[in-house]
Design an enzyme around this catalytic site. Structure first.
Site, PDB file in Angstrom:
ATOM      1  N   GLY A  47      10.895  82.838 -53.210  1.00 19.23           N
ATOM      2  CA  GLY A  47       9.660  83.453 -53.716  1.00 19.23           C
ATOM      3  C   GLY A  47       9.910  84.107 -55.070  1.00 19.23           C
ATOM      4  O   GLY A  47       9.110  83.965 -56.007  1.00 19.23           O
ATOM      5  N   HIS A  48      11.038  84.840 -55.185  1.00 25.81           N
ATOM      6  CA  HIS A  48      11.381  85.457 -56.475  1.00 25.81           C
ATOM      7  C   HIS A  48      11.681  84.377 -57.520  1.00 25.81           C
ATOM      8  O   HIS A  48      11.338  84.512 -58.688  1.00 25.81           O
ATOM      9  CB  HIS A  48      12.622  86.353 -56.329  1.00 25.81           C
ATOM     10  CG  HIS A  48      12.439  87.513 -55.399  1.00 25.81           C
ATOM     11  ND1 HIS A  48      13.012  87.558 -54.149  1.00 25.81           N
ATOM     12  CD2 HIS A  48      11.752  88.666 -55.551  1.00 25.81           C
ATOM     13  CE1 HIS A  48      12.688  88.699 -53.564  1.00 25.81           C
ATOM     14  NE2 HIS A  48      11.927  89.383 -54.390  1.00 25.81           N
ATOM     15  N   GLN A  72       8.922 104.476 -53.487  1.00 30.59           N
ATOM     16  CA  GLN A  72       7.913 103.682 -52.778  1.00 30.59           C
ATOM     17  C   GLN A  72       8.231 103.529 -51.285  1.00 30.59           C
ATOM     18  O   GLN A  72       7.544 102.814 -50.575  1.00 30.59           O
ATOM     19  CB  GLN A  72       7.696 102.322 -53.450  1.00 30.59           C
ATOM     20  CG  GLN A  72       8.839 101.330 -53.320  1.00 30.59           C
ATOM     21  CD  GLN A  72       8.579 100.084 -54.165  1.00 30.59           C
ATOM     22  OE1 GLN A  72       8.719 100.096 -55.374  1.00 30.59           O
ATOM     23  NE2 GLN A  72       8.194  98.984 -53.522  1.00 30.59           N
TER      24      GLN A  72
END
Ligand code: PAF
Length: 294
Positions: A47-48, A72
Site C-alpha cells: 500500500g505504501h 496520534q
C-alpha cells in the site's frame, strides 16, 4: 583473469535532522525539481509502495518520511508495540526508487514536548474521532510539521485512512499550505482485505476471517443504492461482522464523501462513502469504499 567488481548494495539516503533535509530539498528545488512527499509510520507494505510509485510518476524527487507519531496514539493504544523495522523499510524504498528517507527523532519533531498543537476541528471529532479522541489533532499537527520540514509540492496519502485524508485536505486549506494533496486508492489482497501495518497483529485464523470487512462494505453500498432503510442496513452489517467474530464493531457508516456527514438516502449527485471500524482479535481494523452508481 577479469577483475570482478564487488556488488555494492545501494542504500537509500536517510536523514534525521530537518536542517539536513531542508538543504537537500532546497538544492533540488533550486534545480527546478518537483518534490513529492509520502508520509508514513513505517512497517511498509505494498500500500505504501503504491504511494511511492504514484509520487514517482508525477514528481522528480520523492521524499518518504518514517515517524511513529506519539501524538496520534491515545492512552492504551499501540504506540509502543507499533511494528518497527527501519532496515526492511529502507530496502523496500530503495527498490521502489524513492530518493530520500526522512526519519526524524521525537525531539526533532516535538522540540517543545509531545502535544498536538493543531486542532482537526469538527471533522476530527466524528467517526474515528469518537473512538480515538485527539487522534486527528495529532495527525494534523505532525503532517503540518512534516510539510514544513519537507517543503514538498505534492503529498500522497492512502484512501485506506479516508477520514485522515479529509482532515489533512481541510488542515492544508485552513493553514494556507501550498501543498497539493493526492489520495491514492487502497491496495487490497486478492481476498479484498485492505493492506495495513496493523494486519500484522492478526493470527492466521483471523486473517482468514478479515476479508469479511470488505465484503460487508460492498454489501452495505449495495443495500444503500437499493434504497433500503439506513438503520436496518447498519444493524445488518454489524450483525454480519459480529457473526464471524469481529467485535466490538465501533461503527459502520454511510457518509457524504467530503463532509463525512451521515447520509440516509442514495443520490447519484452526492458522492458517498461507506466506512467501518471493528476489532478482530488484537487488531482494530478500519476500511472504506466509495459508493458507485448502479
Ligand atoms: O497514515 C499514517 O501513516 C500516519 O497517520 C501519517 C499520515 C504518516 C501521520 O503520522
Amino acid at each position: 583473469m577479469p577483475k570482478i567488481k564487488p556488488k555494492i548494495k545501494k542504500v537509500i539516503k536517510t536523514v534525521r535532522a530537518a536542517s539536513e533535509l531542508a538543504a537537500q530539498v532546497g538544492a533540488w528545488r533550486d534545480d527546478g525539481k518537483k518534490i513529492g512527499l509520502v508520509p508514513t509510520m513505517g512497517a511498509l507494505h505494498a500500500g505504501h509502495m503504491a504511494l511511492v510509485h504514484r509520487a514517482k510518476k508525477v514528481c522528480d524527487k520523492v521524499c518518504v518520511t518514517l515517524f511513529v507519531n506519539p501524538t496520534q496514539f491515545g492512552e492504551g493504544e499501540d504506540f509502543n508495540s507499533y511494528p518497527r523495522d527501519e532496515e526492511k523499510d529502507c530496502a523496500m524504498l530503495q527498490d521502489a526508487g524513492a530518493d530520500i528517507l526522512y526519519a526524524p527523532t521525537v525531539a526533532e519533531m516535538y522540540p517543545n514536548g509531545t502535544t498536538a498543537t493543531l486542532s482537526a476541528g469538527k471533522l476530527g471529532n466524528i467517526l474515528e474521532g469518537t473512538f480515538r479522541p485527539g487522534h486527528f489533532d495529532g495527525v494534523a499537527t505532525v503532517v503540518e510539521r512534516l510539510f514544513s520540514h519537507t517543503n514538498p509540492h505534492v503529498a500522497f496519502f492512502g484512501e485506506k485512512d479516508y477520514q485522515q485524508l479529509q482532515v489533512i485536505k481541510q488542515m492544508t486549506i485552513k493553514q494556507k499550505i501550498g501543498v497539493e494533496i493526492v489520495g491514492v486508492p487502497t491496495v487490497r489482497g486478492d481476498d479484498g482485505l485492505a493492506l495495513s501495518s496493523r494486519n500484522e497483529y492478526l493470527t492466521a485464523a483471523e486473517l482468514a476471517l478479515a476479508p469479511t470487512l470488505h465484503q460487508t462494505l460492498q454489501a452495505v453500498a449495495g443495500w444503500f443504492v437499493d434504497g433500503e432503510d439506513m438503520p436496518a442496513i447498519l444493524a445488518r452489517a454489524t450483525e454480519a461482522l459480529e457473526k464471524v467474530g469481529f467485535g466490538p464493531v465501533d461503527y459502520v457508516a454511510v457518509v457524504d464523501a467530503t463532509t463525512l456527514e451521515p447520509l440516509k438516502t442514495y443520490s447519484a449527485h452526492v458522492p458517498a462513502r461507506v466506512l467501518v471500524a471493528a476489532k478482530l482479535g488484537r487488531a482494530r481494523l478500519i476500511d472504506n469504499i466509495a459508493v458507485t452508481a448502479p
